[in-house]
Write a protein that holds these residues in place. Structure first.
Motif, PDB file in Angstrom:
ATOM      1  N   GLY A 119       0.973  -1.233   0.080  1.00  0.00           N
ATOM      2  CA  GLY A 119      -0.121   0.068  -0.108  1.00  0.00           C
ATOM      3  C   GLY A 119       0.719   1.323   0.017  1.00  0.00           C
ATOM      4  O   GLY A 119       2.043   1.203   0.008  1.00  0.00           O
ATOM      5  N   PHE A 120       0.097   2.454  -0.078  1.00  0.00           N
ATOM      6  CA  PHE A 120       1.118   3.693  -0.182  1.00  0.00           C
ATOM      7  C   PHE A 120       0.373   4.457   1.046  1.00  0.00           C
ATOM      8  O   PHE A 120      -0.973   4.665   1.105  1.00  0.00           O
ATOM      9  N   SER A 121       1.286   5.193   1.665  1.00  0.00           N
ATOM     10  CA  SER A 121       0.927   5.912   2.838  1.00  0.00           C
ATOM     11  C   SER A 121       1.348   7.323   3.020  1.00  0.00           C
ATOM     12  O   SER A 121       2.363   7.618   2.194  1.00  0.00           O
ATOM     13  N   GLY A 122       0.962   8.356   3.723  1.00  0.00           N
ATOM     14  CA  GLY A 122       1.425   9.573   3.895  1.00  0.00           C
ATOM     15  C   GLY A 122       0.828  10.571   2.920  1.00  0.00           C
ATOM     16  O   GLY A 122       0.368  10.203   1.917  1.00  0.00           O
ATOM     17  N   ARG A 123       1.370  11.856   3.248  1.00  0.00           N
ATOM     18  CA  ARG A 123       1.070  12.713   2.145  1.00  0.00           C
ATOM     19  C   ARG A 123       1.614  12.539   0.938  1.00  0.00           C
ATOM     20  O   ARG A 123       2.740  12.338   0.462  1.00  0.00           O
ATOM     21  N   GLY A 124       0.607  12.491  -0.159  1.00  0.00           N
ATOM     22  CA  GLY A 124       0.918  12.280  -1.564  1.00  0.00           C
ATOM     23  C   GLY A 124       1.406  10.870  -1.785  1.00  0.00           C
ATOM     24  O   GLY A 124       1.780  10.236  -2.889  1.00  0.00           O
ATOM     25  N   GLY A 125       1.008   9.940  -0.994  1.00  0.00           N
ATOM     26  CA  GLY A 125       1.561   8.458  -1.024  1.00  0.00           C
ATOM     27  C   GLY A 125       2.856   8.426  -1.311  1.00  0.00           C
ATOM     28  O   GLY A 125       3.296   7.378  -1.879  1.00  0.00           O
ATOM     29  N   GLY A 126       3.781   8.993  -0.491  1.00  0.00           N
ATOM     30  CA  GLY A 126       5.027   9.071  -0.745  1.00  0.00           C
ATOM     31  C   GLY A 126       5.833   7.911   0.024  1.00  0.00           C
ATOM     32  O   GLY A 126       6.969   7.568   0.069  1.00  0.00           O
ATOM     33  N   TRP A 127       5.117   6.904   0.781  1.00  0.00           N
ATOM     34  CA  TRP A 127       5.808   5.839   1.495  1.00  0.00           C
ATOM     35  C   TRP A 127       5.122   4.621   0.877  1.00  0.00           C
ATOM     36  O   TRP A 127       3.890   4.465   0.993  1.00  0.00           O
ATOM     37  N   LEU A 128       6.036   3.694   0.693  1.00  0.00           N
ATOM     38  CA  LEU A 128       5.693   2.241   0.344  1.00  0.00           C
ATOM     39  C   LEU A 128       5.625   1.509   1.484  1.00  0.00           C
ATOM     40  O   LEU A 128       6.584   1.435   2.165  1.00  0.00           O
ATOM     41  N   VAL A 129       4.557   0.651   1.820  1.00  0.00           N
ATOM     42  CA  VAL A 129       4.414   0.039   3.145  1.00  0.00           C
ATOM     43  C   VAL A 129       4.037  -1.348   2.660  1.00  0.00           C
ATOM     44  O   VAL A 129       3.260  -1.873   1.484  1.00  0.00           O
ATOM     45  N   ILE A 130       4.540  -2.609   3.433  1.00  0.00           N
ATOM     46  CA  ILE A 130       4.231  -3.875   3.275  1.00  0.00           C
ATOM     47  C   ILE A 130       3.262  -3.903   4.302  1.00  0.00           C
ATOM     48  O   ILE A 130       3.310  -3.807   5.623  1.00  0.00           O
ATOM     49  N   LEU A 131       1.952  -4.104   3.735  1.00  0.00           N
ATOM     50  CA  LEU A 131       0.638  -4.455   4.539  1.00  0.00           C
ATOM     51  C   LEU A 131       0.707  -5.863   5.456  1.00  0.00           C
ATOM     52  O   LEU A 131       0.283  -6.037   6.219  1.00  0.00           O
ATOM     53  N   GLU A 132       0.877  -6.801   4.393  1.00  0.00           N
ATOM     54  CA  GLU A 132       0.911  -8.063   4.860  1.00  0.00           C
ATOM     55  C   GLU A 132       1.955  -9.007   3.873  1.00  0.00           C
ATOM     56  O   GLU A 132       2.312  -8.650   2.827  1.00  0.00           O
ATOM     57  N   PHE A 133       2.609  -9.786   4.541  1.00  0.00           N
ATOM     58  CA  PHE A 133       3.749 -10.776   3.898  1.00  0.00           C
ATOM     59  C   PHE A 133       3.364 -12.288   4.525  1.00  0.00           C
ATOM     60  O   PHE A 133       3.332 -12.483   5.839  1.00  0.00           O
ATOM     61  N   GLU A 134       2.951 -13.250   3.495  1.00  0.00           N
ATOM     62  CA  GLU A 134       3.029 -14.701   3.911  1.00  0.00           C
ATOM     63  C   GLU A 134       2.165 -14.637   5.105  1.00  0.00           C
ATOM     64  O   GLU A 134       2.164 -15.608   5.871  1.00  0.00           O
ATOM     65  N   GLY A 135       0.996 -14.065   4.849  1.00  0.00           N
ATOM     66  CA  GLY A 135       0.017 -14.057   6.024  1.00  0.00           C
ATOM     67  C   GLY A 135       0.262 -13.412   7.200  1.00  0.00           C
ATOM     68  O   GLY A 135      -0.614 -13.237   8.149  1.00  0.00           O
ATOM     69  N   HIS A 136       1.232 -12.869   7.229  1.00  0.00           N
ATOM     70  CA  HIS A 136       1.802 -11.702   8.450  1.00  0.00           C
ATOM     71  C   HIS A 136       1.303 -10.462   8.506  1.00  0.00           C
ATOM     72  O   HIS A 136       1.755  -9.797   7.355  1.00  0.00           O
ATOM     73  N   ARG A 137       0.342  -9.841   9.074  1.00  0.00           N
ATOM     74  CA  ARG A 137      -0.386  -8.550   8.794  1.00  0.00           C
ATOM     75  C   ARG A 137       0.661  -7.503   9.947  1.00  0.00           C
ATOM     76  O   ARG A 137       0.498  -7.924  11.257  1.00  0.00           O
ATOM     77  N   PHE A 138       1.079  -6.308   9.281  1.00  0.00           N
ATOM     78  CA  PHE A 138       1.810  -5.558   9.963  1.00  0.00           C
ATOM     79  C   PHE A 138       0.820  -4.473  10.507  1.00  0.00           C
ATOM     80  O   PHE A 138       1.476  -3.499  11.119  1.00  0.00           O
ATOM     81  N   ALA A 139      -0.105  -4.346  10.070  1.00  0.00           N
ATOM     82  CA  ALA A 139      -0.956  -3.095  10.419  1.00  0.00           C
ATOM     83  C   ALA A 139      -1.555  -3.275  11.710  1.00  0.00           C
ATOM     84  O   ALA A 139      -2.050  -4.452  12.082  1.00  0.00           O
TER      85      ALA A 139
END
Length: 236
Positions: A119-139
């Motif tokens: 996903g993308f976060s921050g003002r203008g989507g300036g941060w690429l984020v890993i929301l989920e990896f191999e079933g592990h949710r980081f949010a």
């Protein structure tokens, strides 16, 4: 015969133990709104028509792109759409993670397939984020990232480390700048200029194609009575 894949130096794992890998992941990802974030802001993309043409010739080759009448019409449309180019470039670059090309970063350099939700976060989507990896949710984690990674299964931790190394390298400032320029060039020429007729031409015995292109982009060439001499296509 087995083909050996060459691992790019930037993808090589310097950390080996669990503790070292956890610390390495923490050091190459940036804490933003989400635990695993990468700064993908772009400030200095060169979206001049000259640079977009350079990128487009990498896609399509040079045939026809020195036709002065084509270049003059391209320059006119560039003036009309210049204000949209940066957004087109950003949208195109993001497709590698959340759009048409989202499988680009769903595997490691050696072909190991992964299940990753970005996903993308921050003002203008300036941060690429890993929301989920191999079933592990980081949010909305209930523990710290370090605590979570310390308990993560070894195989998943190792693959996450390898993915973070790839992302750290492939989203470096020069890489994301180039990708935005490529994407803007593709959208402009493939979508906005695709109906402009191109000719492969013998322009002038004395001026190079590059000189003719410069003149055409500035509106100084060709004259109204100019007639291109079409080069014959020879099939060997």
């Amino acid at each position: 015969m087995t083909t050996r894949l060459f691992k790019p130096p930037a993808y090589r794992m310097s950390a080996r133990s669990r503790e070292e890998i956890v610390q390495a992941i923490m050091s190459i990802t940036t804490r933003h709104d989400y635990p695993l974030s990468f700064n993908v802001k772009v400030y200095d993309a060169d979206l001049s028509l000259k640079n977009l043409l350079r990128h487009w010739r990498e896609y399509e080759g040079k045939s026809g792109t020195y036709d002065p009448r084509w270049l003059k019409e391209v320059a006119s449309r560039y003036d009309q759409h210049e204000g949209s180019l940066f957004e087109w470039g950003l949208e195109g670059a993001r497709r590698h993670f959340t759009g048409d090309y989202e499988d680009t970063f769903q595997m490691l350099w050696d072909g190991t397939e992964l299940r990753v939700d970005y996903g993308f976060s921050g003002r203008g989507g300036g941060w690429l984020v890993i929301l989920e990896f191999e079933g592990h949710r980081f949010a909305r984690m209930q523990v710290t990232l370090q605590e979570y990674l310390t308990e993560m299964p070894w195989r998943d931790l190792k693959h996450l480390y390898q993915l973070c190394l790839m992302l750290h390298h492939d989203t470096a400032p020069d890489k994301r700048k180039s990708e935005v320029e490529h994407s803007a060039a593709f959208d402009f020429f493939a979508n906005i200029c695709n109906d402009i007729k191109q000719e492969a031409v013998q322009l002038d015995l004395f001026d190079t194609p590059e000189v003719i292109a410069e003149l055409a982009l500035s509106g100084k060439y060709p004259d109204d009575d100019y007639t291109p001499i079409v080069k014959p296509f020879v099939i060997n």
